[in-house]
Scaffold this active site. Structure first.
Site, PDB file in Angstrom:
ATOM      1  CE  LYS A 191      -1.614  12.965   0.336  1.00 36.29           C
ATOM      2  NZ  LYS A 191      -2.076  14.318   0.141  1.00 36.29           N
ATOM      3  CB  SER A 383      -4.703  16.913   0.843  1.00 33.25           C
ATOM      4  OG  SER A 383      -3.744  16.012   0.357  1.00 33.25           O
TER       5      SER A 383
END
Length: 584
Positions: A191, A383
């Site tokens: 991430k 996402s």
């Protein structure tokens, strides 16, 4: 004194009259512009369908930006769905004899170019010609143009064929220099959205995923270019690495272009191909006008709705990008619309607010109970953009779609050091132990860190839960390919994150078949706003300031500035992808 007041009054009246005249002129220009856009277009015999610099391919109606003051700007935005349909229609149109690609710098995303290229390849099966001409040609334009039967280049031109790279900007030292503290909480070693705030270089994990992603996209695009130009892949790599395309003579030598000619000579080649006499005029019709010639044709009352979700996901009620309140209304309207028999959700989003994504997913799940819901991915479905796809009956991705990024993060900036250096301090009075768990001056309290970490972890588990349900995999299987990592559409298909590789048009056809429709109309939602609506909706101070700033410093610099100043950073847990990759 009377004379003075008369002059002042006269000037005021004159200003008022001028303002009124300008307003009338303003409205007339909007009406005239709208009328010209909706007027019917005649396709002449012996025409050449032309893709040129005035062509701007967009993914969603919400991307249309009308500017009534830009009278010299003759570019026209075209939805990728309409563009592909136009090329498919031209294949069987007796009035269209061929296609001419004349775009040096094509405004389109990588998956949009993939769709256009595939449609043109199919068009060539008709036996009609496809030619291309370039001056100083961007890599994206050449990717499209290389599909042509013949590629002609200006003698003083060049082709920017160089491969792909991405550049990540880091703000850690900048923040430290100016006393800006940044609290970062994330789940997922890939991430990387928060890396610019906590590091000065790309992490090994991020470098790994970026390298894999770029190579996947480049292998796909370069193999298509090489095949079209009949160049062996090892030689093509040498040509790209050596930047031979920038030298016109080298472009011809290494088979990137067929011949160096001037534009008038190229037009003469088109005339010869059409067997035109000297007195006959070369008839070119732009892609946008050709779309206008058939777009408003009425079909059956049954509809397949294409709901476009383009841009970042946010809470709120605005038209551009994906704002939850607006999208909940769109989805509920589609649930109740009896003419809509199936829905295709077209996602082109890097994600955004976790809360807004969750709201949208829930309402899509309700829609799915009533009607087939098929998802199509554009350039990005990452996402939160991937999260909202978890309501789908079936997911279509494209080979070069940036897919996945299953991960969650929170970023909370604070300004204690810079404030203290400048004599600014604070003291807090509170009713409870954690009433001030976060402040812009002092940052997060230890308990605040613990609770937000718990929130991020909970959101990640919820994310993975919905993915396991939709993809029919275990938590461990999804977690292994999650962790915030971004995949190409090709790899996403291999690891089970999507069902099929295909275009928006493929998704629409599948949706129609699932709803047992044979004769249907494709309807876009949300509907494109008129110039009048867009201009007056955008008359607030923030929008005007943002447009001016973006024009002054450029889109890329503006996006970097927004990373530093985004007011949502401190208020939301995010499901978002950190970077955008452009084929240019």
């Amino acid at each position: 004194m009377k004379s003075f007041f008369k002059n002042v009054l006269a000037n005021i009246v004159a200003v008022v009259i001028l303002c009124c005249l300008f307003f009338v002129f303003f409205i007339v220009m909007i009406v005239v512009g709208s009328a010209s856009e909706s007027s019917s277009v005649e396709v002449k015999k012996n025409s050449v369908l032309t893709i040129n610099l005035k062509t701007e391919i967009i993914d969603s109606p919400t991307e249309v930006q009308k500017d009534v003051f830009a009278f010299s700007n003759k570019s026209k935005e075209i939805l990728i769905y309409d563009a592909v349909e136009a090329i498919r229609k031209a294949k069987d149109d007796k009035n269209i004899k061929g296609i001419s690609i004349e775009a040096d710098d094509l405004s389109a995303g990588i998956t949009q170019i993939d769709d256009l290229r595939a449609a043109i390849s199919d068009f060539k099966k008709s036996g009609k010609f496809v030619y291309a001409y370039g001056n100083t040609v961007s890599q994206s334009s050449y990717y499209l143009g290389s599909v042509a039967d013949q590629y002609y280049l200006n003698p003083s031109g060049g082709i920017e064929l160089k491969g792909l790279s991405t550049e990540v900007t880091f703000f850690k030292e900048f923040a430290e220099k100016y006393g800006i503290g940044i609290e970062v909480i994330r789940h997922g070693k890939f991430k990387s959205a928060v890396e610019p705030f906590i590091a000065n270089e790309i992490s090994p994990e991020n470098k790994e995923q970026l390298s894999t992603l770029l190579n996947d996209i480049w292998n796909s695009t370069s193999s298509k270019i090489a095949a079209s130009r009949k160049i062996e892949l090892p030689q093509f790599k040498t040509v790209v690495d050596s930047l031979y395309g920038m030298i016109p003579e080298e472009s011809v030598k290494f088979k990137l272009a067929d011949k160096l000619i001037q534009k008038t000579e190229y037009d003469q080649i088109l005339r010869s191909k059409l067997s035109l006499k000297e007195k006959d005029k070369l008839s070119k019709i732009s892609l946008s006008k050709y779309v206008d010639s058939f777009k408003n044709e009425e079909k059956s009352g049954d509809r397949v709705a294409v709901l476009y979700a383009s841009g970042s996901i946010n809470s709120g009620d605005e038209y551009n990008e994906i704002y939850s309140e607006k999208y909940l209304k769109y989805i509920k309207d589609l649930q109740e619309d009896k003419k809509v028999k199936a829905v295709v959700l077209r996602i082109n989003s890097p994600g955004g607010s976790a809360n807004a994504s969750d709201e949208i997913l829930f309402e899509l799940q309700q829609l799915k109970k009533k009607k087939p819901l098929i998802v199509s991915f554009g350039d990005y479905a990452a996402s939160g953009g991937y999260y909202i796809a978890m309501a789908a009956d079936k997911i279509y991705s494209q080979p070069n779609t940036l897919t996945g990024s299953i991960g969650v993060f929170g970023v909370l900036p604070y300004f204690k050091e810079i404030a203290n250096k400048n004599g600014v301090r604070s003291d807090i009075v509170a009713t409870n132990a954690n009433s001030a768990y976060y402040s812009s001056l002092n940052g997060l309290s230890p308990h605040g860190v613990a609770m937000i970490t718990k929130s991020v972890e909970g959101t990640y588990k919820r994310f993975v839960h919905f993915v396991t349900q939709n993809r029919k995999k275990s938590f461990e299987q999804i977690d292994a390919v999650g962790g915030g990592r971004v995949w190409s559409g090709t790899r996403a298909k291999e690891i089970g994150l999507v069902d099929e590789l295909g275009s928006l048009n493929d998704a629409v056809k599948f949706a129609a078949a699932k709803a047992n429709l044979k004769d249907y109309r494709v309807k876009s939602y949300p509907e494109e706003k008129t110039a009048f609506e867009q201009i007056f909706d955008g008359m607030n101070e923030d929008d005007i300031s943002a447009r001016v700033l973006k024009n002054k410093i450029g889109k890329s610099n503006y996006e970097i500035l927004m990373q530093l100043t985004d007011k949502k950073l401190k208020s939301e847990v995010k499901m978002e992808m950190p970077f955008q990759i452009r084929i240019d």
